[in-house]
Design a protein around this motif. Structure first.
Motif, short mmCIF file in Angstrom:
data_model
loop_
_atom_site.label_atom_id
_atom_site.label_comp_id
_atom_site.label_asym_id
_atom_site.label_seq_id
_atom_site.Cartn_x
_atom_site.Cartn_y
_atom_site.Cartn_z
N SER A 97 0.88 -1.17 0.00
CA SER A 97 0.00 0.00 0.00
C SER A 97 0.92 1.22 0.00
O SER A 97 2.11 1.10 0.31
N SER A 98 0.34 2.38 -0.33
CA SER A 98 1.22 3.54 -0.40
C SER A 98 1.74 3.89 0.99
O SER A 98 2.88 4.34 1.13
N SER A 99 0.97 3.63 2.04
CA SER A 99 1.49 3.97 3.37
C SER A 99 2.64 3.04 3.76
O SER A 99 3.59 3.46 4.43
N GLN A 100 2.59 1.79 3.32
CA GLN A 100 3.72 0.89 3.60
C GLN A 100 4.96 1.35 2.84
O GLN A 100 6.08 1.34 3.37
N ALA A 101 4.76 1.77 1.59
CA ALA A 101 5.90 2.27 0.82
C ALA A 101 6.48 3.51 1.51
O ALA A 101 7.71 3.68 1.59
N GLN A 102 5.61 4.35 2.03
CA GLN A 102 6.05 5.56 2.74
C GLN A 102 6.88 5.21 3.96
O GLN A 102 7.88 5.85 4.25
N SER A 103 6.45 4.16 4.68
CA SER A 103 7.19 3.75 5.89
C SER A 103 8.64 3.39 5.54
O SER A 103 9.56 3.68 6.30
N LEU A 104 8.83 2.78 4.40
CA LEU A 104 10.19 2.42 3.97
C LEU A 104 10.96 3.67 3.56
O LEU A 104 12.13 3.85 3.92
N GLU A 105 10.30 4.53 2.80
CA GLU A 105 10.95 5.75 2.33
C GLU A 105 11.42 6.60 3.52
O GLU A 105 12.53 7.11 3.51
N GLU B 19 -8.80 -7.93 -6.18
CA GLU B 19 -9.32 -6.56 -6.09
C GLU B 19 -8.46 -5.70 -5.17
O GLU B 19 -8.13 -4.56 -5.49
N THR B 20 -8.11 -6.26 -4.02
CA THR B 20 -7.25 -5.54 -3.07
C THR B 20 -5.93 -5.17 -3.76
O THR B 20 -5.46 -4.04 -3.65
N TYR B 21 -5.39 -6.12 -4.49
CA TYR B 21 -4.12 -5.87 -5.20
C TYR B 21 -4.27 -4.72 -6.19
O TYR B 21 -3.47 -3.79 -6.21
N LYS B 22 -5.35 -4.79 -6.99
CA LYS B 22 -5.52 -3.78 -8.03
C LYS B 22 -5.74 -2.39 -7.45
O LYS B 22 -5.34 -1.40 -8.05
N ARG B 23 -6.41 -2.34 -6.31
CA ARG B 23 -6.67 -1.06 -5.67
C ARG B 23 -5.38 -0.36 -5.25
O ARG B 23 -5.31 0.85 -5.21
N ASN B 24 -4.37 -1.17 -4.90
CA ASN B 24 -3.16 -0.59 -4.32
C ASN B 24 -1.94 -0.56 -5.24
O ASN B 24 -0.98 0.15 -4.97
N ALA B 25 -1.98 -1.38 -6.30
CA ALA B 25 -0.76 -1.61 -7.09
C ALA B 25 -0.13 -0.32 -7.61
O ALA B 25 1.10 -0.13 -7.50
N GLU B 26 -0.95 0.56 -8.14
CA GLU B 26 -0.39 1.74 -8.78
C GLU B 26 0.28 2.67 -7.78
O GLU B 26 1.36 3.20 -8.05
N ALA B 27 -0.37 2.83 -6.63
CA ALA B 27 0.19 3.72 -5.61
C ALA B 27 1.57 3.22 -5.16
O ALA B 27 2.48 4.01 -4.92
N VAL B 28 1.73 1.91 -5.07
CA VAL B 28 3.02 1.37 -4.65
C VAL B 28 4.05 1.51 -5.76
O VAL B 28 5.15 2.03 -5.54
N SER B 29 3.68 1.11 -6.97
CA SER B 29 4.69 1.13 -8.03
C SER B 29 5.11 2.56 -8.38
O SER B 29 6.23 2.79 -8.84
N SER B 30 4.23 3.53 -8.13
CA SER B 30 4.62 4.91 -8.44
C SER B 30 5.78 5.38 -7.56
O SER B 30 6.53 6.28 -7.93
N THR B 31 5.95 4.76 -6.40
CA THR B 31 7.08 5.09 -5.52
C THR B 31 8.41 4.61 -6.12
O THR B 31 9.46 5.16 -5.84
#
Ligand code: AP5
Length: 222
Positions: free
Chosen positions: A95-103, A171-183
């Motif tokens: 999810s984008s918040s998980q990606a943010q935690s790493l960043e 569905e869960t995957y598709k909802r989040n995939a773009e936000a994560v890969s954009s990081t």
């Protein structure tokens, strides 16, 4: 150490082949495999506090709350083996918040691999998947049947591999995939995962070898 250890993220829809590829990547590159799905399933089966909290989310194909998963991943990433041998992060960030935690912690991969597989293939792969609890090896009733009767006798099906649950996970995957890969756009390598697993691995291997070489060169210039 001669070279800095590799840091790899692998992503893709449910049953895109992440776990299958990770087993071979670990064999060839000696990275520490950190799969949030595997870590969570271990917590569920040992009935820990984390497991009790995670179970319902997993069974419904939903993301387990960030605070649980993120803490688990950070603890694992900071262990000596992962720092020394490099890591292969599978199923995180999701999810984008998980990606943010790493960043925020300045934790970035050298490469972000996405396995691309069409939906109808994914569903068939999930429904046919079986796991050997003794070795963790991943089978498929049609694509990769077990080698012996003995193994066949002990294979198990994951509780979230029913048609309905697979659809919800997708569905869960598709909802989040773009936000994560954009990081990770500048590190993203999309691979066609709808081919024989050896061919998929061949492509991953050559990407990783290239990244390794680039890291070595950069280090020599320092
Ligand atoms: P997780 O365990 O990560 O599940 P997933 O993402 O749905 O991925 P899978 O494990 O189902 O598939 P895979 O891509 O590894 O495919 P595999 O190699 O097995 O997560 C489970 C749950 O945990 C989530 O739903 C969530 O609730 C929770 N969770 C996990 N991470 C989280 C996070 N970060 N935040 C919050 N919650 C989290 O292959 C599948 C099948 O296909 C097998 O039968 C295999 O034999 C076959 N196959 C593989 N490759 C090929 C090929 N090339 N050709 C033909 N068949 C193939």
């Amino acid at each position: 150490v001669l070279t800095e250890p590799l840091k790899v993220m692998i992503s893709g829809a449910p049953a895109s082949g992440k776990g299958t590829q990770c087993r071979t990547i670990v064999e060839k590159f000696g990275l520490v495999h950190i799969s949030t799905g595997d870590l969570l399933r271990a917590e569920v089966s040992s009935e820990t506090e984390i497991g009790k909290k995670a179970k319902e989310y997993m069974e419904n194909g939903l993301l387990v709350p960030d605070e649980i998963v993120t803490e688990m991943v950070m603890a694992r990433l900071s262990r000596k083996d992962a720092m020394e041998n490099g890591w292969l992060l599978d199923g995180y960030p999701r999810s984008s918040s998980q990606a943010q935690s790493l960043e925020e912690r300045n934790i970035r991969p050298d490469i972000y691999i996405v396995l691309d597989v069409p939906d109808e293939v994914l569903i068939d792969r999930c429904i046919g998947r079986r796991i050997d609890p003794a070795t963790g090896k991943i089978y498929h009733v049609k694509n990769f049947p077990p080698e012996t009767k003995e193994i066949e006798g002990r294979l198990v099906t994951r509780p979230d591999d029913t048609l309905e649950k697979v659809k919800s996970r997708l569905e869960t995957y598709k909802r989040n995939a773009e936000a994560v890969s954009s990081t990770y756009l500048n590190l993203l390598k999309k691979i066609d995962g709808n081919r024989q697993k050896e061919i998929v691995f061949g492509e991953i291997e050559s990407l990783l070898l290239k990244v390794q070489l680039e890291k070595e060169k950069a280090r020599k210039l320092e």
